[in-house]
Design an enzyme around this catalytic site. Structure first.
Site, PDB file in Angstrom:
ATOM      1  N   ARG A 156      69.787  56.824  -1.377  1.00  7.04           N
ATOM      2  CA  ARG A 156      68.853  55.911  -2.050  1.00  7.04           C
ATOM      3  C   ARG A 156      67.494  56.055  -1.372  1.00  7.04           C
ATOM      4  NH1 ARG A 156      66.833  50.899  -1.147  1.00  7.04           N
ATOM      5  NH2 ARG A 156      66.625  49.469  -2.915  1.00  7.04           N
ATOM      6  N   LYS A 187      63.118  53.225   6.484  1.00  8.80           N
ATOM      7  CA  LYS A 187      63.468  52.062   7.307  1.00  8.80           C
ATOM      8  C   LYS A 187      62.871  52.187   8.705  1.00  8.80           C
ATOM      9  CE  LYS A 187      67.097  50.280   4.433  1.00  8.80           C
ATOM     10  NZ  LYS A 187      68.516  50.136   4.092  1.00  8.80           N
TER      11      LYS A 187
END
Ligand code: PMM
Length: 283
Positions: free
Chosen positions: A259, A223
């Site tokens: 994840r 991210k």
């Protein structure tokens, strides 16, 4: 402990968080968009993630990148259902990453036992009914609004407290709808209506989410808030070392799962983390 969880987490690895490998079958996801649009490419990537040590493969057909527009659930289902069916037939544990109850239901029909909903049920009023009826495990993230507007919603006085309270009220509502508590997994939703500072606060405050008593999944992988640790303009894969370190720190704070896009680096990092802990237990 729920039977599916035992199946997802092989006995030899108990003690470390489960590793969820990401498979986005979309043209526009921020990291792997466009790479796995063909059925065969998607299957072989899932098989590769599994062989690299992923305990669960999370298959999504709708991008949630900042600014992304919604797509019709029929388009989402056309992208993912044949892949989910093939993976279930091969015995590969899969979750479906969807905000749509119709997609969750269709996935459950082909044998998918885990639904991962980044909206935590807020995007579709039918979601909890479907989760309760099908008995799937349900990953509910903290969420404030769709990708086209979420950046404007990143305002908090105390992000850890507000995310914790919001997840608590989501859980209370799920229980009202008949979702069994042992089906519920929570996720702070890093990057979803969160600034970099909010993401770091949530990671540092992870024990407060863990203390709610539900398994916690962390999705930090590649991210934008990790870009600071890579060269300017580097591809998102340059964020994998930072992602792997976060996996170990999340493990240390009691996360149930992480994840990630790059499974080998997280599996290797968690192996070191586990060795450290086996020393503490056996020394
Ligand atoms: N992040 C993305 C998609 N799905 N699911 C959960 N549970 N948690 C997350 O943080 C999360 C998610 C966005 O990343 P991607 O586009 O690379 O899949």
């Amino acid at each position: 402990m729920a039977s599916e969880l035992v199946r997802i987490r092989p006995a030899a690895r108990v003690g470390r968080p489960i590793v969820v490998g990401v498979l986005n079958i979309t043209p526009d996801s921020f990291s792997d968009g466009g790479q796995f649009l063909s059925h065969d490419a998607a299957i072989s990537h899932a098989v590769q993630l599994r062989s690299q040590g992923a305990d669960l493969i999370d298959v999504g057909g709708e991008s949630t990148r900042p600014g992304a527009e919604r797509i019709d659930p029929a388009v989402e289902q056309a992208r993912i259902l044949s892949v989910l069916t093939a993976l279930v037939q091969r015995g590969i544990p899969v979750s479906v990453d969807t905000m749509n109850s119709s997609t969750a239901e269709a996935a459950a029909r082909v044998g998918v036992r885990v639904v991962n909903d980044v909206s935590g049920g807020l995007a579709d009023p039918e979601m909890y009914r479907v989760v309760a009826r099908t008995g799937v495990r349900y990953i509910a993230s903290h969420w404030r609004g769709h990708s086209d507007s979420m950046q404007d919603l990143a305002e908090y006085r105390d992000v850890v407290r507000e995310v914790r309270d919001s997840l608590k009220s989501r859980i209370a509502e799920m229980l009202v709808w008949g979702v069994s508590p042992d089906r519920i997994i929570i996720d702070p939703g890093l990057g979803f209506a969160k600034t970099a500072q909010h993401n770091w606060a949530l990671l540092a405050g992870l024990p407060e989410l863990v203390s709610l008593g539900y398994p916690v999944l962390i999705g930090a992988s590649r991210k934008r808030f990790l870009a600071q640790f890579a060269e300017e303009g580097a591809p998102t894969t340059a964020r994998d070392p930072a992602t792997a370190i976060i996996s170990a720190l999340a493990a240390q704070s009691g996360a149930w799962g992480v994840r990630v896009h790059d499974v080998p680096s997280t599996v290797a990092t968690l192996a070191v983390w586990s060795a450290w802990h086996s020393g503490a237990r056996n020394g």
